[in-house]
Design a protein around this motif. Sequence first.
Motif, PDB file in Angstrom:
ATOM      1  N   MET A  40     -57.057 -65.349  47.251  1.00 40.28           N
ATOM      2  CA  MET A  40     -55.624 -65.363  47.538  1.00 40.28           C
ATOM      3  C   MET A  40     -54.846 -66.280  46.597  1.00 40.28           C
ATOM      4  O   MET A  40     -53.623 -66.350  46.658  1.00 40.28           O
TER       5      MET A  40
ATOM      6  N   THR B 101     -55.359 -65.459  58.310  1.00 44.24           N
ATOM      7  CA  THR B 101     -54.233 -64.578  58.623  1.00 44.24           C
ATOM      8  C   THR B 101     -52.879 -65.132  58.234  1.00 44.24           C
ATOM      9  O   THR B 101     -51.911 -64.368  58.118  1.00 44.24           O
TER      10      THR B 101
ATOM     11  N   HIS C 208     -51.696 -65.896  55.581  1.00 46.61           N
ATOM     12  CA  HIS C 208     -51.191 -65.324  54.340  1.00 46.61           C
ATOM     13  C   HIS C 208     -50.394 -64.038  54.591  1.00 46.61           C
ATOM     14  O   HIS C 208     -49.628 -63.617  53.730  1.00 46.61           O
ATOM     15  N   PHE C 209     -50.585 -63.427  55.754  1.00 54.15           N
ATOM     16  CA  PHE C 209     -49.944 -62.141  56.039  1.00 54.15           C
ATOM     17  C   PHE C 209     -48.994 -62.190  57.234  1.00 54.15           C
ATOM     18  O   PHE C 209     -48.029 -61.430  57.283  1.00 54.15           O
TER      19      PHE C 209
END
Length: 255
Positions: free
Chosen positions: A87, A151, A153-154
């Motif tokens: 990421m 999660t 990151h989203f």
Amino acid sequence: MKSIIQLLHFGYHQAMSCIFPVAIFGTLAITSVIDIPLFCRYDAILLILLGVQYFMYRSGLETLDEIKVICIFHVIGLCLELYKVWMGSWAYPEPGFTKMFGVPLYSGFMYASVASFMCQVWRRLRMDMTDWPGLIPSALLGGAIYLNFFTHHFIPDFRWWLTALVFIVFRKTRIIYRVRTTTYRMHLSVAFLLVGFFIWLAENIATFFGAWKYPDQEQTWQLVSFSKISSWFLLVIISVIIVAQLKYVKANRTQ
């Protein structure tokens, strides 16, 4: 005089519990200024740390059960590293044969060192806990914390909600530890904060010696963000939940 003796004994056991973390930082420091012949730096670090782990087991500094816990946390940490590097959260810019998808395999040891410290200090200070919330609440909270590292990151970052849950779930839990013949107690959440802070200090040392680099450290090293303390605070909780629950299972206890 008694207080000084107690403090010295406490400091000794804390220092002995930090042998593996100190070995990691020592290796990072030495390999940052000395080239290891025939080996890339990341590969040399992995071999050295495997050797240290083997020595600690053979010398009796760590038990087989503690090695198992360390291996579990090594895998947990390595999975997180693979995701975070993918990421772009941080990077390992140096070459190495023991890199997998841009992540050197030694990186899992940095997480395992937290578990090593927890296992060591638990045994050395004959630790126990009162009012442990039990397997289901602690496992669900630990799982949610670990999942949030992926999660956020989203979807929105729930770390502060999870932090609030930590104080709620462990509101009654106290750590009991013993120094010589004296028993002490500390609120578990306070212990989380203290360990998280010291790991953040260690992280600054690690990035200074090039263990990894955050995006804002690419050109020149600078202090790791204070917000990382909350991340380590939550990661420490996962390690404590794993270690504590295994200790309870080992002792055939459920509470």
